[in-house]
Design an enzyme around this catalytic site. Sequence first.
Site, PDB file in Angstrom:
ATOM      1  N   SER A  61       0.813  -1.207   0.000  1.00  0.00           N
ATOM      2  CA  SER A  61       0.000   0.000   0.000  1.00  0.00           C
ATOM      3  C   SER A  61       0.852   1.265   0.000  1.00  0.00           C
ATOM      4  O   SER A  61       1.701   1.444  -0.863  1.00  0.00           O
ATOM      5  CB  SER A  61      -0.956  -0.049   1.191  1.00  0.00           C
ATOM      6  N   ASP A 106      -8.778  -2.423  -6.138  1.00  0.00           N
ATOM      7  CA  ASP A 106      -8.722  -3.459  -5.101  1.00  0.00           C
ATOM      8  C   ASP A 106      -9.622  -3.131  -3.913  1.00  0.00           C
ATOM      9  O   ASP A 106      -9.477  -3.710  -2.832  1.00  0.00           O
ATOM     10  CB  ASP A 106      -7.272  -3.684  -4.637  1.00  0.00           C
ATOM     11  N   HIS A 153      -7.686  -5.046  -0.889  1.00  0.00           N
ATOM     12  CA  HIS A 153      -6.486  -4.318  -0.493  1.00  0.00           C
ATOM     13  C   HIS A 153      -5.824  -4.864   0.770  1.00  0.00           C
ATOM     14  O   HIS A 153      -4.588  -4.931   0.845  1.00  0.00           O
ATOM     15  CB  HIS A 153      -6.836  -2.842  -0.302  1.00  0.00           C
TER      16      HIS A 153
END
Length: 431
Positions: free
Chosen positions: A215, A381, A412
């Site tokens: 991320s 995502d 995610h």
Amino acid sequence: MTHVMRSRCLKLLGSSKPSTEVADTHSVEMPLKEAFFLAMWWLLLIVAPQGVEGIKPVVLVPGALASKIEAKLDKDYRSHFYCSKTSDWYLLWLKLESMLPPAVNCWADNFQMNFKNGAFSNIPGVTTRVKGFGTSHGLDYVDNWEKIAYFRDIVEGLLALPGAKVDITVRAAPYDFRYSPPSAETHEYFQRLRDLVEDTYGKTGNTKVVLLSHSLGGLITSSFLHSVSQDWKDTYIDCWVSLAGVFGGAVKEVKVMVSHGIIDLPDVISSRLLQRDLARKIMGNYFMLPRYPTWANDEVLLETPNRNYTVGNYDQLFNDMGVKDGFEKWKKVKDEAYIGDPEVPTYCFNGKDVPTSASFYYKEQSDFPDEIPEVNTGDGDGTVPARSLKICHKWGSTVQVTEYSGTDEGEHDRITTNPDFIKNVIKIVLS
């Protein structure tokens, strides 16, 4: 905060004390097929010939909200009569009980940031530090109750390999995600990360290091790699494994700033507007806003009856939101994210086919900005849009692109516990 993390927090915060029920069900009570797959994979590792000369060490760079931050207080005021002015070191993030009223008001005051003379900092009387740097298990869980698993499954898999050593072959590199480039705190983190990589290299017999990010950690890692020389990268870095990188920003951050805040919980647990006001003070949230050229200057991110907002008129958006220093904060970070070729072999993993915020709109002008906007979704995502995730697909240094479809495999947060992803990481470490 993603829907997955939100649901876990809601389960846990429903009780005033730690529950014995594991809330991270997708990583503990996995489908039988996935459990069987993982069991067979570990069995193969155990019975495999032990002739491996060595394994590549791994340094883990987390995403936003994943690092544990400790604080020490020496304040000259109380934000509320029940809040402490002074304290020894304690866990500021994430201590789940601190998210409950009335403690959440004390937490928000200590977690917020000052912005003065073009620089972000803690508020006066608050000192912070990051917990678990350089350890193997520093990023296993997000929370203090150890119910919200993060890199736990990856770490367990890597430490099960022949020759693996705790705190040597797998090491966490958490950071204070409230900060971003070009802050002095991020510059200091880059130096600590560099030292950690060199130390890991030396402790593993001069074995090059695998960087593994998730991320926001992808954007941090990309910027870090841009800050070091090619000679340094050639000497110390074997490759970079990027998972769900938010390279071009995320449209969701617009809602975070406008109406929502960093923690998506019901008002009965934590005031949404309190969280929103806090989010507007956090440097890292500005760093994750959508940016040009990933989004065109005339592409609408937020629509109201009176005006549309794009990356080209953030100044107007912040002004209309009532955040008078918002555009100055944005200018501080907008050109500090490096998303060019990192010049190291890169493995790019991301999710797809999960409805993801693409833009927002208000039907009534009076609802802006305090009410929650409607959302238009696109591919991604669930947190990061596809166009942002796929920036790493285009790099000349990228040697493998892997995409996981759907919520179960590609969402995610869930992607960090995807068995196939863990299998791929182990292959890379053993190759």
